[in-house]
Enzyme design. Structure first.
Site, PDB file in Angstrom:
ATOM      1  N   HIS A 118      -3.724 -18.262  11.662  1.00 45.35           N
ATOM      2  CA  HIS A 118      -4.917 -17.421  11.568  1.00 45.35           C
ATOM      3  C   HIS A 118      -5.914 -18.068  10.613  1.00 45.35           C
ATOM      4  CE1 HIS A 118      -7.479 -13.877  11.179  1.00 45.35           C
ATOM      5  NE2 HIS A 118      -6.871 -13.421  12.248  1.00 45.35           N
TER       6      HIS A 118
ATOM      7  N   ASP B 175      -1.591 -11.237  17.944  1.00 44.82           N
ATOM      8  CA  ASP B 175      -1.347 -11.422  19.371  1.00 44.82           C
ATOM      9  C   ASP B 175       0.130 -11.586  19.713  1.00 44.82           C
ATOM     10  OD1 ASP B 175      -4.127 -11.503  20.296  1.00 44.82           O
ATOM     11  OD2 ASP B 175      -4.251 -13.355  19.132  1.00 44.82           O
TER      12      ASP B 175
END
Length: 382
Positions: free
Chosen positions: A260, A311
């Site tokens: 991320h 996700d």
């Protein structure tokens, strides 16, 4: 001119919608953990992101009424969905085009007064679940199911998929997913919506652009690729997690659902999705999928220090809802549109055009030669 690739660490706006501070995510001052653990409804989060405060009972009831009023699709929109039920057309392209069509059919789409903009926003927010459910059924040869006025936002979607009310545990889990995905700082799709809003274009254009950005596999489309990866491992003869991932890493392939730009230790949404993945796979007899996901997480953390993002486990959770994997990003859209719309409102109030610069690195001082003066070979200018 200093260049920040991907606008990394560049602050381009102020917002009162969501914040990421020391690895914690909050919506207008409310920590995401508390919102999930205390079962805040998604409708409350919609109001919060549009108004930067929680609703009163009366305001909550009015929002529910407005959502129910605008949830149904016209026959014209359903006819357009039927046309789009063909192979090789990604469902996110269907959603993008259909949301744009909502603006075409809305006689007040170009009105910019506060009331008109609110109605446009409500219409988009309310209709996206109906669009997704209708498309999911139409491409199977089934008729769409109309929404019900007595069901919550999430329960309505699950009902429109099957024609049966989902059990309370499933509704609760889906509501948590909607809350977790509602907004997330200035991500790519939200930035797209704000750039469009800064030009003072209409709301439908802003959201159509945001959906286009979310479709990408490096953004919302990652959850679909996560499930593809898990399926490839599960269906292989050896089910060799380490071997599969090592090959991917050796080939410099990106592992979807990991890493991320902002979070370096843990995505705060991941723990909630991992918990739901465990609970739902146990309920539906899909424990192998959860165990496989944990193996992937453990290997990548140990070998590469990579952490799962929102996700990764959402793919397993969405699978347990009985939804085809190419619709996963559309489920993301149903939630994230609430944040997009909040940012559109905020950007329009700011009334500042977003117009960054780029650093030119191409050739310089070239001399132009008219085509008539260039030498010809075989009658062709060179």
């Amino acid at each position: 001119m200093e260049v920040h690739k991907g606008l990394a660490d560049v602050v381009v706006s102020e917002t009162s919608l969501s914040a990421i501070v020391e690895g914690q995510l909050s919506f207008s001052g409310y920590n995401i953990d508390e919102l999930v653990e205390k079962d805040a409804s998604f409708e409350e989060i919609i109001f919060l992101l549009w108004n930067s405060r929680m609703p009163s009972r009366e305001e909550f009831a009015q929002l529910q009424h407005d959502l129910h009023t605008h949830m149904a699709l016209s026959e014209s929109v359903i006819a357009c969905l039927k046309i789009q039920c063909r192979q090789n057309l990604h469902p996110m392209s269907v959603l993008r085009t259909t949301v744009s069509l909502l603006g075409v059919f809305d006689p007040y789409a170009e009105e910019m007064d506060e009331r008109s903009v609110y109605i446009q926003a409500i219409s988009i927010q309310a209709k996206i679940p109906t669009i997704v459910a209708a498309f999911a059924r139409l491409r199977k040869g089934l008729d769409p199911i109309a929404p019900r006025e007595d069901l919550s936002f999430g329960a309505n979607f699950l009902y429109m998929l099957t024609g049966e009310e989902a059990n309370p545990d499933l509704v609760r889990a889906y509501n948590h997913c909607l809350v977790l995905h509602a907004d997330h700082d200035l991500n790519a799709s939200t930035f797209t919506a704000r750039v469009a809003a800064s030009t003072l274009t209409d709301v439908y254009s802003c959201i159509t652009g945001a959906i286009g950005a979310l479709k990408g596999p490096l953004h919302g489309g990652a959850n679909e690729r996560v499930f593809d990866m898990l399926s490839e491992i599960a269906e292989s003869d050896t089910r060799d997690v380490a071997g599969y991932l090592k090959t991917k890493l050796d080939n410099k392939e990106k592992i979807m659902g990991f890493g991320h730009r902002v979070y370096k230790t843990e995505d705060p949404r991941k723990k909630h999705l991992k918990r739901m993945a465990k609970e739902l796979t146990q309920e539906f007899g899909k424990e192998d999928l959860y165990d496989l996901s944990c193996e992937v997480e453990d290997y990548l953390l140990k070998e590469k220090g990579l952490i799962p993002n929102v996700d990764f486990y959402s793919a397993t959770v969405y699978h347990c809802f009985g939804i085809e994997h190419d619709l996963f990003t559309l489920l993301f859209s149903m939630s994230r549109v609430s944040g997009w719309l909040g940012h559109v409102f905020e950007q329009k109030r700011e009334a500042t055009l977003i117009r960054p610069r780029s650093k030119y690195v191409g050739p310089v001082n070239l001399t132009y030669i008219p085509l008539s003066e260039k030498e010809t070979i075989g009658g062709n200018a060179q």
